[in-house]
Design a protein around this motif. Structure first.
Motif, short mmCIF file in Angstrom:
data_model
loop_
_atom_site.label_atom_id
_atom_site.label_comp_id
_atom_site.label_asym_id
_atom_site.label_seq_id
_atom_site.Cartn_x
_atom_site.Cartn_y
_atom_site.Cartn_z
N UNK A 43 1.05 -1.23 -0.02
CA UNK A 43 -0.10 -0.08 -0.17
C UNK A 43 0.82 1.30 -0.09
N UNK A 44 1.94 0.96 -0.30
CA UNK A 44 3.05 2.49 -0.25
C UNK A 44 2.78 3.12 -1.48
N UNK A 45 3.18 4.23 -1.54
CA UNK A 45 2.91 5.18 -2.77
C UNK A 45 4.41 4.92 -3.81
N UNK A 46 5.68 4.61 -3.09
CA UNK A 46 6.61 4.45 -3.91
C UNK A 46 7.89 4.21 -3.15
N UNK A 47 9.01 4.50 -3.94
CA UNK A 47 10.38 4.03 -3.34
C UNK A 47 11.26 5.35 -3.53
N UNK A 48 12.39 5.67 -2.45
CA UNK A 48 13.27 6.41 -2.93
C UNK A 48 14.46 5.66 -2.74
N UNK A 49 15.15 5.69 -4.09
CA UNK A 49 16.61 5.06 -4.29
C UNK A 49 17.87 6.21 -4.03
N UNK A 50 18.81 5.61 -3.39
CA UNK A 50 20.03 6.22 -3.12
C UNK A 50 19.61 7.48 -2.08
N UNK A 51 19.03 7.52 -1.36
CA UNK A 51 18.93 8.40 -0.44
C UNK A 51 20.02 8.21 0.69
N UNK A 52 19.77 8.85 1.82
CA UNK A 52 20.72 8.64 2.96
C UNK A 52 20.70 7.26 3.58
N UNK A 53 19.30 6.74 3.79
CA UNK A 53 19.30 5.46 4.27
C UNK A 53 19.89 4.40 3.27
N UNK A 54 20.13 4.70 2.18
CA UNK A 54 20.47 3.82 0.97
C UNK A 54 22.08 3.85 0.96
N UNK A 55 22.73 4.63 2.09
CA UNK A 55 24.19 4.92 1.94
C UNK A 55 24.75 5.38 0.57
N UNK A 69 18.63 1.44 -11.37
CA UNK A 69 17.97 0.53 -12.49
C UNK A 69 17.32 -0.82 -11.63
N UNK A 70 18.03 -1.40 -10.93
CA UNK A 70 17.32 -2.59 -9.85
C UNK A 70 16.14 -2.16 -9.52
N UNK A 71 15.78 -1.06 -8.75
CA UNK A 71 14.89 -0.71 -8.00
C UNK A 71 13.67 -0.36 -9.18
N UNK A 72 13.94 0.20 -10.43
CA UNK A 72 12.82 0.65 -11.27
C UNK A 72 12.27 -0.82 -11.68
N UNK A 73 13.21 -1.88 -11.96
CA UNK A 73 12.73 -2.94 -12.53
C UNK A 73 11.65 -3.75 -11.61
N UNK A 74 12.38 -3.93 -10.20
CA UNK A 74 11.53 -4.49 -9.39
C UNK A 74 10.21 -3.78 -8.84
N UNK A 75 10.16 -2.22 -9.09
CA UNK A 75 8.86 -1.58 -8.45
C UNK A 75 8.06 -2.08 -9.56
N UNK A 76 7.95 -2.13 -10.72
CA UNK A 76 7.25 -2.75 -11.75
C UNK A 76 5.91 -1.60 -11.78
#
Length: 296
Positions: A43-55, A69-76
């Motif tokens: 039920x989430x709205x989306x993902x943030x890739x490569x933020x501070x949590x992502x080191x 690219x990995x996140x985009x592919x898996x986010x579908x």
């Protein structure tokens, strides 16, 4: 109370600022994709890739794009926002250009760290990057990391830019948060997990919450109840999350989140220097809190 309805899509709801799993020192793309696929139906709205949590600061430019690219592919098809940082403008512009070639929902851009520019310099920085961006921009106001606070007049001036649509609010200034929500031109997303309830109760648009890697559905439910003016029910669900959030951030993020995910077998335990693993004592405390969520 209603979440901000007069702000431009797509920056509403709960966003997960993803950790970056490592295996033998390199990015574990299989674990990252599996994590995204597991969170996607919650039920989430989306993902943030490569933020501070992502080191992200510990990833080179090629690694950052590979993570995206990995996140985009898996986010579908679920929206993905890409983090942009640093204080070298040509490199930041190059990162904007490369990320903008992908089907991303936007860019999360932080002030230039360490150099502590004046507000005029921050205006120039964000306007220059937003001018170059083919996608909407979310401002990342996090002065305790960058050393550069975005003052309210600066944020309101940036709201005039046609591609600056939102702010991830980690400034810790309740008056500024309320003024931005009242102004209505920027979607205000809580960036401090402990401030999620208050920001949404005031009418904020959403949240970017690292602690929602786990108990994601509960976070989503709290936000849904707030959107429906069901404050008492939302408070009852939120209260058990408060000690959880305090514990998650009692040691540097993302060590505690990675420790829990590694304990569950979802990822390896690795972090990149200078980040260090969570202590065994904290892991045991977090596991005890997790067990409490499962009790009737």
């Amino acid at each position: 109370m209603r979440l901000q309805s007069n702000v431009p899509a797509p920056f509403t709801g709960l966003w997960i600022p993803l950790i970056t799993p490592f295996l033998d020192g390199t990015v574990d793309h299989a674990a990252l994709a599996a994590l995204v696929r597991g969170l996607r139906p919650c039920g989430i709205a989306g993902f943030v890739a490569c933020g501070s949590t992502g080191e992200a600061a510990a990833l080179d430019a090629d690694e950052q794009l590979a993570v995206l690219d990995t996140v985009l592919a898996a986010a579908d098809g679920l929206p993905v926002v890409m983090g942009i940082g640093g204080y070298h403008l040509p490199r930041a512009l190059a990162a904007v250009a490369e990320a903008g070639k992908r089907q991303i929902a936007g860019l999360l851009i932080a002030p230039p760290c360490y150099v502590r520019p004046a507000q005029a310099g921050l205006l120039d920085w964000f306007r220059t990057l937003a001018d170059a961006s083919p996608v909407p921009v979310m401002l990342y106001d996090i002065p305790y990391r960058t050393g550069a606070e975005l003052h309210l007049p600066t944020l309101l001036a940036l709201a005039e830019h046609p591609r600056i649509w939102a702010v991830k609010d980690c400034g810790g200034d309740a008056a500024k948060t309320q003024a931005l929500i009242a102004d209505g031109r920027l979607a205000v997303l809580a960036g401090e997990d402990a401030q999620l309830f208050g920001t949404l109760a005031l009418g904020g648009a959403g949240a970017i919450a690292a602690s929602a890697h786990l108990h994601t559905a509960r976070f989503v439910h709290v936000m849904s109840l707030l959107a429906d003016d069901r404050l008492q029910e939302a408070r009852a669900l939120w209260q058990p999350l408060q000690p959880w959030i305090r514990a998650i951030f009692s040691e540097p993020n993302p060590g505690p989140i990675k420790a829990l995910l590694a304990h569950a077998g979802a990822i390896g335990p690795g972090l990149r220097a200078p980040m260090t693993p969570a202590s065994d004592g904290l892991l045991q405390r977090l596991l005890a809190l997790q067990e409490g969520f499962s009790r009737p």
